[in-house]
Motif scaffolding. Structure first.
Motif, PDB file in Angstrom:
ATOM      1  N   SER A  91       0.800  -1.215  -0.103  1.00 50.13           N
ATOM      2  CA  SER A  91      -0.007  -0.192   0.073  1.00 50.13           C
ATOM      3  C   SER A  91       0.799   1.238  -0.067  1.00 50.13           C
ATOM      4  O   SER A  91       0.498   2.398   0.504  1.00 50.13           O
ATOM      5  N   SER A 116      -7.407  -1.776  -2.558  1.00 44.54           N
ATOM      6  CA  SER A 116      -7.465  -1.020  -1.176  1.00 44.54           C
ATOM      7  C   SER A 116      -6.776  -1.856  -0.092  1.00 44.54           C
ATOM      8  O   SER A 116      -6.226  -2.946  -0.254  1.00 44.54           O
ATOM      9  N   ARG A 117      -6.543  -1.122   0.928  1.00 46.03           N
ATOM     10  CA  ARG A 117      -5.954  -1.764   1.979  1.00 46.03           C
ATOM     11  C   ARG A 117      -6.767  -3.056   2.545  1.00 46.03           C
ATOM     12  O   ARG A 117      -6.004  -3.842   2.852  1.00 46.03           O
ATOM     13  N   GLU A 118      -7.779  -3.112   2.465  1.00 46.96           N
ATOM     14  CA  GLU A 118      -8.777  -4.234   2.904  1.00 46.96           C
ATOM     15  C   GLU A 118      -8.514  -5.250   2.297  1.00 46.96           C
ATOM     16  O   GLU A 118      -8.370  -6.435   2.559  1.00 46.96           O
ATOM     17  N   GLU A 119      -8.584  -5.127   0.851  1.00 44.79           N
ATOM     18  CA  GLU A 119      -8.267  -6.226  -0.032  1.00 44.79           C
ATOM     19  C   GLU A 119      -6.706  -7.002   0.014  1.00 44.79           C
ATOM     20  O   GLU A 119      -6.694  -7.882   0.190  1.00 44.79           O
ATOM     21  N   SER A 120      -5.940  -5.928   0.325  1.00 49.43           N
ATOM     22  CA  SER A 120      -4.558  -6.257   0.219  1.00 49.43           C
ATOM     23  C   SER A 120      -4.336  -6.919   1.845  1.00 49.43           C
ATOM     24  O   SER A 120      -3.822  -8.156   1.916  1.00 49.43           O
ATOM     25  N   ALA A 121      -5.065  -6.592   2.697  1.00 52.09           N
ATOM     26  CA  ALA A 121      -5.012  -7.217   3.996  1.00 52.09           C
ATOM     27  C   ALA A 121      -5.685  -8.814   4.034  1.00 52.09           C
ATOM     28  O   ALA A 121      -5.040  -9.935   4.636  1.00 52.09           O
ATOM     29  N   THR A 122      -6.652  -8.829   3.241  1.00 54.66           N
ATOM     30  CA  THR A 122      -7.285 -10.238   3.097  1.00 54.66           C
ATOM     31  C   THR A 122      -6.279 -11.168   2.139  1.00 54.66           C
ATOM     32  O   THR A 122      -6.111 -12.309   2.666  1.00 54.66           O
ATOM     33  N   LYS A 123      -5.524 -10.680   1.327  1.00 49.05           N
ATOM     34  CA  LYS A 123      -4.709 -11.517   0.761  1.00 49.05           C
ATOM     35  C   LYS A 123      -3.451 -12.061   1.752  1.00 49.05           C
ATOM     36  O   LYS A 123      -3.002 -13.172   1.943  1.00 49.05           O
TER      37      LYS A 123
END
Ligand SMILES: Nc1ncnc2c1ncn2[C@@H]1O[C@H](COP(=O)(O)OP(=O)(O)O)[C@@H](O)[C@H]1O
Ligand SMILES: O=P(O)(O)OC[C@H](O)CO
Length: 651
Positions: A436, A485-492
């Motif tokens: 990010s 998004s940061r959320e998508e990155s965190a899920t991955k």
């Protein structure tokens, strides 16, 4: 010669290839030559180089580049000096009297010293090593590779006993041989390389008696003199070939060199180099920072004044994962094709590849992790695996940046990158997405070689200060902006962390690998089971349990205790309840009465919620090591304050 008329040569001796580049004063490479050399994999987990081939690859590259240089109308006499940069930790041993190597070099990726590491971790003083030398005890450092040779290679042990054993990292070996070997006997190592051995005190940048004692080599081995990374006279002159009599004036381990090549001279600057492995260095200034989150403390550069230090996140597999797809799985003919193959699919198709070919390095330090691909179905194509391979390094970089933020208290605003795998646009876009923040890739990516050229050029007066380097390689770089998004990155990233947890424990449960690389099953003997650990399971030794004093077991070469004679018993297991429960474990090697191997440890635990350890069956030496490792995990968990209650069952 005026500085503007000077050129500087740079030897870049990497893990998979050697190159020689000739730079002008604008930091532009005007000529270069590169060769690959033999990668020797005698057993699973072993990795060697032929030391003589490393030297001849350097000579070939110098000859090739100088030929190209002269064909452009330049005179070789305008090459004022040469710098060296090299793969670090790779361990070379030779006979001090003859100058001949006594074994193949054991490469930094090699994991054969795993059982030595386990044993060393139980010795008094083990938990203090990292605060002295900045490195955790692992198969990565040169020290454990040297101990393996002393235990297993008679020629090396003989030379040790006769007092003629010389040890060096690749820089020391190249300088020695390029100077003509035993005749000139120029035997030096620069601080950045020497500090990767575990023999060097990070504050003094000299060998530390406590460290040499711990590894049992004090006064018994020839070690290179430690000198600054930029020095007009310490490194001697090239003895023969097309650059005969040209002085060597600079030397840096390759990751330090890349930081210098990226001009990361101010605290807070960082670079990530995606070569065979991947190494993130973050300049912390003139005081080393000992990591509490699984990173290494290392010397960034030592240009003669105050040395500058870095926090380092080391990843064992980056471009070597790409090479694996190419050479072992025949996915393509050339590394650069990985980008297009990965672009044949939209995403990783549910595949996560933990490329733990050498266990997992920072910030996890999991010795027993093995390369594992999760999520394969009938749907899976080569493209998914190619993507998952590139993503693996990017995920691990994200974990390292998180750890770095915790250690430094600062978040990075941009990541500068270089190295072979950074040529993949997809990999760099993926990296920006996962961390990010923007990723900056300079136009000229031979920054590792440039760093050594700068070190040598500063010593010869081609550049007088850092300010004169300012405009080098500034224009024309590419910036990759985060696109998810940061959320998508965190899920991955969550998926990756789960995969990391699941990649461990394959070897050692029902299959073991002995010192000769053979596999055998030992399903009947024992089981040391553990439950899945929470996300961050780094094993920084600074966080390690206190070590009870006992007789000085750090002296002398570790004895190869025959397994049948070593049957340690857990003689006492005590748990006491309540907050801050104490577990006492005492073990004793009973069969031969060898008190040298006595263990006596205390750990304090917060109450734990779930049963974590169960040990059953007769304990042999290996079991005992496993037990200690398991206890260590519990101790780390306690540090993470994830535990409520500890239950330990012993049969
Ligand atoms: N275009 C590319 N895309 C992805 N990986 C690449 C590309 N070019 C080279 N590599 C990988 O980079 C590594 C070589 O990078 P380099 O910086 O030369 O490493 P080293 O210094 O360790 O030899 C190889 O492992 C190779 O697979
Ligand atoms: O060959 P590289 O560029 O991956 O670098 C190797 C490192 O120096 C090992 O510590």
């Amino acid at each position: 010669m005026q500085p503007s008329e000077m050129f500087v040569g740079s030897i870049d001796q990497g893990t998979t290839s050697t190159r020689f580049l000739i730079f002008n004063r604008d930091g532009e490479p005007v000529a270069s030559h590169q060769v690959e050399f033999g990668q020797i994999y005698p057993h699973p987990g072993w990795h060697e180089h032929d030391p003589l081939e490393l030297v001849s690859s350097v000579e070939t590259c110098i000859a090739g580049a100088v030929q190209s240089f002269e064909s452009q109308g330049h005179a070789r006499t305008s090459i004022a000096c040469v710098g060296i940069t090299n793969q670090r930790e790779t361990t070379v041993v030779w006979d001090h009297e003859t100058g001949e190597p006594l074994h193949n070099a054991i490469v930094w990726t090699d994991t054969r010293s795993q059982s030595i590491v386990s044993e060393l971790k139980t010795r008094p003083g083990a938990s203090h090593l990292q605060s002295l030398c900045g490195l955790p005890l692992s198969t990565y450092s040169s020290a454990t590779k040297l101990l393996w040779m002393l235990e297993h290679v008679p020629k090396v042990k003989d030379a040790f006993d006769r007092g003629t054993l010389a040890f060096g990292t690749v820089d020391a070996w190249l300088v020695y041989r390029l100077n003509g070997g035993v005749a000139a006997n120029v035997f030096v190592s620069d601080s950045t390389n020497a500090s990767r051995t575990m023999f060097v005190n990070l504050e003094t940048l000299q060998y530390d008696d406590a460290l040499l004692d711990f590894f049992g080599i004090k006064g018994k081995i020839h070690l290179p003199r430690i000198v600054p990374s930029s020095d007009p006279s310490a490194y001697g002159v090239i003895a023969s070939g097309v650059l005969a009599q040209v002085p060597i004036m600079g030397c840096l381990g390759d990751q330090s060199s890349a930081l210098v090549g990226q001009k990361g001279f101010s605290p807070g600057m960082a670079k990530n180099t995606y070569g065979t492995g991947c190494f993130l260095l973050y300049n912390v200034g003139e005081k080393p920072v000992i990591s509490k989150h699984g990173l290494l403390a290392t010397v960034a550069y030592d240009f003669g004044g105050k040395p500058v230090y870095a926090l380092e996140g080391s990843i064992a597999v980056a471009g070597s994962g790409v090479k694996f797809l190419q050479n072992n799985l025949s996915f393509f003919q050339d590394s650069k094709e990985v980008n297009d193959l990965a672009l044949t699919v939209e995403d990783n198709g549910g595949c996560v590849f933990v490329t733990a070919f050498s266990g997992l390095f920072a910030p996890y330090w999991i010795d027993d992790a093995k390369g594992t691909i999760f999520g394969i179905t009938q749907y899976t194509q080569k493209g998914h695996i190619a993507r998952a391979t590139l993503e693996a390094t990017c995920f691990q970089t994200k974990a390292i940046l998180d750890a770095m933020e915790k250690d430094s208290g600062k978040a990075l605003s941009e990541l500068a990158v270089d190295g072979g795998m950074s040529n993949s646009d997809l990999a760099m876009q993926t990296q920006a997405d996962l961390i990010s923040i923007p990723v900056y890739r300079p136009k000229m990516r031979e920054t590792t070689a440039l760093g050594a050229a700068i070190a040598a050029g500063l010593a010869v007066g081609m550049w007088r200060n850092f300010a004169e380097l300012r405009d080098i390689n500034r224009a024309g770089g590419a910036v990759f902006e985060p696109q998810i998004s940061r959320e998508e990155s965190a899920t991955k990233f969550g998926q990756w962390e789960k995969a990391v947890r699941m990649s461990r424990g394959w070897i050692g449960s029902d299959t073991t690998q002995n010192q000769d690389g053979d596999r055998s099953t030992d399903g009947e003997k024992k089981s040391v089971a553990h439950e899945a650990l929470p996300n961050n399971t780094n094993k920084a030794t600074t966080n390690g349990p206190p070590t009870a004093p006992s007789e000085n077991r750090g002296m002398g070469i570790p004895k190869a205790v025959p397994r049948q004679n070593a049957s340690p018993l857990v003689s006492e297991l005590v748990t006491s309840g309540g907050l801050g429960a104490t577990l006492k474990v005492k073990t004793r090697t009973a069969a031969n009465g060898d008190t040298d191997r006595d263990r006596n440890r205390d750990w304090d635990f917060s109450p734990a919620k779930t049963p974590l350890i169960s040990v059953s069956g007769d304990l042999d030496d290996a079991d005992e090591e496993d037990l200690f490792l398991e206890l260590r995990k519990v101790e780390i968990l306690q540090k993470l304050k994830k535990l409520r209650k500890l239950k330990l069952s012993y049969f």
